[in-house]
Scaffold this motif. Structure first.
Motif, PDB file in Angstrom:
ATOM      1  N   SER A 189       0.825  -1.206   0.000  1.00  0.00           N
ATOM      2  CA  SER A 189       0.000   0.000   0.000  1.00  0.00           C
ATOM      3  C   SER A 189       0.857   1.253   0.000  1.00  0.00           C
ATOM      4  N   GLN A 190       2.142   1.106  -0.268  1.00  0.00           N
ATOM      5  CA  GLN A 190       3.056   2.232  -0.388  1.00  0.00           C
ATOM      6  C   GLN A 190       4.095   1.856  -1.430  1.00  0.00           C
ATOM      7  N   PRO A 191       4.751   2.823  -2.057  1.00  0.00           N
ATOM      8  CA  PRO A 191       5.674   2.501  -3.145  1.00  0.00           C
ATOM      9  C   PRO A 191       6.825   1.612  -2.685  1.00  0.00           C
ATOM     10  N   VAL A 192       7.176   0.632  -3.518  1.00  0.00           N
ATOM     11  CA  VAL A 192       8.385  -0.174  -3.323  1.00  0.00           C
ATOM     12  C   VAL A 192       9.367   0.296  -4.387  1.00  0.00           C
ATOM     13  N   LEU A 193      10.331   1.118  -3.976  1.00  0.00           N
ATOM     14  CA  LEU A 193      11.238   1.773  -4.919  1.00  0.00           C
ATOM     15  C   LEU A 193      12.509   0.954  -5.061  1.00  0.00           C
ATOM     16  N   ASP A 243      -6.637   2.517  -6.372  1.00  0.00           N
ATOM     17  CA  ASP A 243      -6.279   3.841  -5.853  1.00  0.00           C
ATOM     18  C   ASP A 243      -7.532   4.392  -5.190  1.00  0.00           C
ATOM     19  N   GLU A 244      -7.465   4.629  -3.893  1.00  0.00           N
ATOM     20  CA  GLU A 244      -8.682   4.967  -3.156  1.00  0.00           C
ATOM     21  C   GLU A 244      -8.420   6.013  -2.085  1.00  0.00           C
ATOM     22  N   PRO A 245      -9.457   6.725  -1.680  1.00  0.00           N
ATOM     23  CA  PRO A 245      -9.304   7.678  -0.586  1.00  0.00           C
ATOM     24  C   PRO A 245      -9.147   6.954   0.750  1.00  0.00           C
ATOM     25  N   ARG A 265      -4.697   9.402   0.405  1.00  0.00           N
ATOM     26  CA  ARG A 265      -5.099   8.274  -0.424  1.00  0.00           C
ATOM     27  C   ARG A 265      -4.081   7.149  -0.245  1.00  0.00           C
ATOM     28  N   ARG A 266      -4.448   5.969  -0.694  1.00  0.00           N
ATOM     29  CA  ARG A 266      -3.483   4.878  -0.775  1.00  0.00           C
ATOM     30  C   ARG A 266      -3.613   4.203  -2.134  1.00  0.00           C
TER      31      ARG A 266
END
Length: 296
Positions: A143-147, A158-160, A260-261
């Motif tokens: 639910s968060q970027p994996v860079l 993609d949701e609030p 958002r996530r």
């Protein structure tokens, strides 16, 4: 240099602590220390800084990436042979920060492919790139970027993200609320590193504010129960509103476009995914997260 040496090095590199690594590996600490020393002598350079606490240095980090890939490829080879020899689909390994979101698609996948064994691993987003690179898992959802380089991805949702508050709370009748209006409210949230906590910290830091956290934990279900019980408020993803069972609470929109996530599926761009992993990837990627059903 043998496979056992590489495996032991990776444990020491992960823990950065010889005695804990020796306990996990169930070997004597002096023996493990000699193994690492021999490896460094063979490579011609130290892999760890030993001033004070043991720390992986730049050479160690570089070698770790290659060692992870090497052992990961060997494991992938063993799995591919087992899959071919068994004339079946084998096992698929999925890592996620939480599996509450995936109950329905995983159940549908298992019904469609009962012979496939699904291994689930709860993994922080910060560990996912390494786990994929080492081929410890086939797929990850975050639910968060994996860079990281070498990863392929598919956006799932993609949701609030809403504020949940106990019924009867002063904010409960509001349609929306700003972040400054939340300053001073008692927050129930996840531990540092979890996407909800990172989002909370980021929203407040953007306004030079600090959230007042009265409880932090690892169980999303428990967080929702504590909010419902009146102990505080918290950030909750929109998909949770469609859950079959949820504690009673008021849902308030946050007047901030960054609240958002994005749920994203990751896999190794250069990895040979097994048939089982490809089937699960398709099931997850094609799932209708709005209706909670497979796409027609």
């Amino acid at each position: 240099m043998d496979l056992n040496t590489l495996a032991q090095f990776l444990v020491v590199a992960r823990l950065e602590h010889l005695s804990r690594a020796a306990d996990e590996l169930r070997v004597a600490q002096p023996s493990l220390s000699r193994t690492i020393a021999r490896l460094e002598a063979e490579l011609g350079t130290p892999l760890f800084d030993r001033a004070g606490r043991l720390r992986l240095n730049d050479a160690g980090r570089l070698f770790r990436e290659h060692a992870e890939r090497a052992l990961g490829e060997l494991d992938a080879g063993r799995r591919a042979v087992a899959e071919a020899a068994g004339d079946g689909f084998g096992t698929v390994r999925l890592a996620s920060e939480t599996f509450l979101t995936f109950t329905a698609p995983l159940a549908a996948f298992k019904r469609a492919h009962p012979s496939i064994e699904v291994e689930l691993r709860q993994t922080p987003a910060g560990e996912m790139a390494r786990a994929l690179r080492a081929q410890e898992v086939d797929l990850c959802v975050a639910s968060q970027p994996v860079l990281a380089d070498g990863l392929a991805s598919a956006r799932l949702l993609d949701e609030p993200v809403w504020v949940a508050a106990p019924l009867g709370h002063p904010l409960a009748e509001r349609a929306s609320v700003t972040v400054p209006e939340l300053a001073g409210e008692p927050f129930i949230t996840a531990r540092k590193g979890h996407w909800q906590r990172r989002l909370l910290d980021r929203l407040f830091a953007a306004r030079d504010l600090t959230p007042r956290i009265v409880c932090e934990g690892d169980e999303p279900g428990a967080i929702a129960e504590l909010i419902s019980a009146g102990l505080g408020i918290g950030l909750v993803p929109g998909i949770a509103r469609r859950a079959a069972f949820q504690p009673p609470a008021a849902w308030i929109a946050v007047d901030d476009p960054d609240c958002r996530r994005a749920l994203t599926l990751y896999w190794g761009a250069g990895a040979r995914l097994s048939a089982a992993a490809r089937l699960l990837r398709a099931t997850i990627a094609e799932w209708d997260w709005t209706s909670g059903e497979p796409r027609a």
